[in-house]
Design a protein around this motif. Sequence first.
Motif, PDB file in Angstrom:
ATOM      1  N   GLN A 131     -29.092  35.569 -94.483  1.00  0.00           N
ATOM      2  CA  GLN A 131     -29.412  36.022 -93.127  1.00  0.00           C
ATOM      3  C   GLN A 131     -30.917  36.091 -92.879  1.00  0.00           C
ATOM      4  O   GLN A 131     -31.453  37.083 -92.375  1.00  0.00           O
ATOM      5  CB  GLN A 131     -28.748  37.370 -92.825  1.00  0.00           C
ATOM      6  N   VAL A 132     -31.609  35.029 -93.238  1.00  0.00           N
ATOM      7  CA  VAL A 132     -33.066  34.962 -93.064  1.00  0.00           C
ATOM      8  C   VAL A 132     -33.376  34.594 -91.614  1.00  0.00           C
ATOM      9  O   VAL A 132     -32.858  33.616 -91.084  1.00  0.00           O
ATOM     10  CB  VAL A 132     -33.681  33.932 -94.038  1.00  0.00           C
ATOM     11  N   ARG A 133     -34.217  35.401 -90.990  1.00  0.00           N
ATOM     12  CA  ARG A 133     -34.623  35.166 -89.599  1.00  0.00           C
ATOM     13  C   ARG A 133     -35.889  34.334 -89.546  1.00  0.00           C
ATOM     14  O   ARG A 133     -36.829  34.582 -90.293  1.00  0.00           O
ATOM     15  CB  ARG A 133     -34.867  36.495 -88.881  1.00  0.00           C
ATOM     16  N   ILE A 134     -35.910  33.371 -88.615  1.00  0.00           N
ATOM     17  CA  ILE A 134     -37.107  32.586 -88.324  1.00  0.00           C
ATOM     18  C   ILE A 134     -37.364  32.711 -86.825  1.00  0.00           C
ATOM     19  O   ILE A 134     -36.574  32.234 -86.012  1.00  0.00           O
ATOM     20  CB  ILE A 134     -36.944  31.091 -88.709  1.00  0.00           C
ATOM     21  N   GLY A 135     -38.457  33.369 -86.466  1.00  0.00           N
ATOM     22  CA  GLY A 135     -38.821  33.496 -85.061  1.00  0.00           C
ATOM     23  C   GLY A 135     -39.502  32.226 -84.588  1.00  0.00           C
ATOM     24  O   GLY A 135     -40.234  31.586 -85.349  1.00  0.00           O
ATOM     25  N   TYR A 136     -39.249  31.855 -83.336  1.00  0.00           N
ATOM     26  CA  TYR A 136     -39.909  30.666 -82.793  1.00  0.00           C
ATOM     27  C   TYR A 136     -39.992  30.741 -81.282  1.00  0.00           C
ATOM     28  O   TYR A 136     -39.264  31.487 -80.634  1.00  0.00           O
ATOM     29  CB  TYR A 136     -39.206  29.379 -83.247  1.00  0.00           C
ATOM     30  N   ALA A 137     -40.926  29.980 -80.746  1.00  0.00           N
ATOM     31  CA  ALA A 137     -41.095  29.865 -79.296  1.00  0.00           C
ATOM     32  C   ALA A 137     -41.048  28.389 -78.934  1.00  0.00           C
ATOM     33  O   ALA A 137     -41.564  27.547 -79.669  1.00  0.00           O
ATOM     34  CB  ALA A 137     -42.423  30.468 -78.857  1.00  0.00           C
ATOM     35  N   VAL A 138     -40.419  28.084 -77.804  1.00  0.00           N
ATOM     36  CA  VAL A 138     -40.317  26.704 -77.320  1.00  0.00           C
ATOM     37  C   VAL A 138     -41.102  26.603 -76.024  1.00  0.00           C
ATOM     38  O   VAL A 138     -40.936  27.420 -75.118  1.00  0.00           O
ATOM     39  CB  VAL A 138     -38.842  26.300 -77.086  1.00  0.00           C
ATOM     40  N   HIS A 139     -41.964  25.601 -75.958  1.00  0.00           N
ATOM     41  CA  HIS A 139     -42.759  25.310 -74.768  1.00  0.00           C
ATOM     42  C   HIS A 139     -42.403  23.895 -74.328  1.00  0.00           C
ATOM     43  O   HIS A 139     -42.560  22.955 -75.101  1.00  0.00           O
ATOM     44  CB  HIS A 139     -44.258  25.378 -75.077  1.00  0.00           C
ATOM     45  N   GLY A 140     -41.920  23.726 -73.124  1.00  0.00           N
ATOM     46  CA  GLY A 140     -41.542  22.403 -72.642  1.00  0.00           C
ATOM     47  C   GLY A 140     -40.080  22.129 -72.902  1.00  0.00           C
ATOM     48  O   GLY A 140     -39.298  23.037 -73.201  1.00  0.00           O
ATOM     49  N   ALA A 141     -39.704  20.861 -72.790  1.00  0.00           N
ATOM     50  CA  ALA A 141     -38.301  20.469 -72.937  1.00  0.00           C
ATOM     51  C   ALA A 141     -38.195  19.182 -73.740  1.00  0.00           C
ATOM     52  O   ALA A 141     -39.068  18.317 -73.665  1.00  0.00           O
ATOM     53  CB  ALA A 141     -37.681  20.265 -71.555  1.00  0.00           C
ATOM     54  N   LEU A 142     -37.109  19.091 -74.505  1.00  0.00           N
ATOM     55  CA  LEU A 142     -36.828  17.842 -75.211  1.00  0.00           C
ATOM     56  C   LEU A 142     -36.487  16.759 -74.203  1.00  0.00           C
ATOM     57  O   LEU A 142     -35.797  17.020 -73.207  1.00  0.00           O
ATOM     58  CB  LEU A 142     -35.641  18.013 -76.154  1.00  0.00           C
ATOM     59  N   ASP A 143     -36.949  15.541 -74.466  1.00  0.00           N
ATOM     60  CA  ASP A 143     -36.548  14.433 -73.619  1.00  0.00           C
ATOM     61  C   ASP A 143     -35.120  14.013 -74.003  1.00  0.00           C
ATOM     62  O   ASP A 143     -34.553  14.513 -74.978  1.00  0.00           O
ATOM     63  CB  ASP A 143     -37.532  13.260 -73.695  1.00  0.00           C
ATOM     64  N   ASP A 144     -34.517  13.142 -73.217  1.00  0.00           N
ATOM     65  CA  ASP A 144     -33.134  12.739 -73.455  1.00  0.00           C
ATOM     66  C   ASP A 144     -32.921  12.135 -74.839  1.00  0.00           C
ATOM     67  O   ASP A 144     -31.855  12.268 -75.422  1.00  0.00           O
ATOM     68  CB  ASP A 144     -32.662  11.770 -72.370  1.00  0.00           C
ATOM     69  N   ALA A 145     -33.932  11.459 -75.369  1.00  0.00           N
ATOM     70  CA  ALA A 145     -33.824  10.847 -76.695  1.00  0.00           C
ATOM     71  C   ALA A 145     -34.122  11.856 -77.817  1.00  0.00           C
ATOM     72  O   ALA A 145     -33.910  11.570 -78.985  1.00  0.00           O
ATOM     73  CB  ALA A 145     -34.777   9.660 -76.805  1.00  0.00           C
ATOM     74  N   GLY A 146     -34.644  13.032 -77.461  1.00  0.00           N
ATOM     75  CA  GLY A 146     -35.019  14.023 -78.471  1.00  0.00           C
ATOM     76  C   GLY A 146     -36.207  13.591 -79.302  1.00  0.00           C
ATOM     77  O   GLY A 146     -36.384  14.046 -80.422  1.00  0.00           O
ATOM     78  N   SER A 147     -37.053  12.747 -78.720  1.00  0.00           N
ATOM     79  CA  SER A 147     -38.148  12.153 -79.491  1.00  0.00           C
ATOM     80  C   SER A 147     -39.517  12.761 -79.205  1.00  0.00           C
ATOM     81  O   SER A 147     -40.514  12.280 -79.731  1.00  0.00           O
ATOM     82  CB  SER A 147     -38.200  10.648 -79.221  1.00  0.00           C
ATOM     83  N   ASN A 148     -39.579  13.808 -78.407  1.00  0.00           N
ATOM     84  CA  ASN A 148     -40.879  14.366 -78.058  1.00  0.00           C
ATOM     85  C   ASN A 148     -41.125  15.752 -78.665  1.00  0.00           C
ATOM     86  O   ASN A 148     -41.985  16.498 -78.208  1.00  0.00           O
ATOM     87  CB  ASN A 148     -41.050  14.422 -76.533  1.00  0.00           C
ATOM     88  N   ALA A 149     -40.391  16.087 -79.719  1.00  0.00           N
ATOM     89  CA  ALA A 149     -40.557  17.392 -80.360  1.00  0.00           C
ATOM     90  C   ALA A 149     -41.806  17.424 -81.229  1.00  0.00           C
ATOM     91  O   ALA A 149     -42.098  16.479 -81.955  1.00  0.00           O
ATOM     92  CB  ALA A 149     -39.336  17.736 -81.201  1.00  0.00           C
TER      93      ALA A 149
END
Length: 101
Positions: A27-45
Amino acid sequence: MTAGIAAGEHVLVLPSFTFESGRTLTQVRIGYAVHGALDDAGSNAVLLVPGTTNTRHSADGYIGPGNALDPTVDCIIAVDAIGAGTSSQPSDGLGGDFPAY
């Protein structure tokens, strides 16, 4: 936006995590924040992994429209290091028994 990732603050809980030492925690927690959105191909992360004592906000000054990390172009995922922010850390109860990280 691709399903499964939403802009904002989040915590991912890993069922188990094995450290380099071989110790495993559950049960290890990893905090994170997301800025923006993934493109349809998922290639802009873009994954931002901080130093050992930094948090998901360490690079905030570089994130913004027209900045080095532009959320209008990329989906920026900034994580807390283990031991910092909202990620699992020794103060959660293990103290000195928390695996070295």
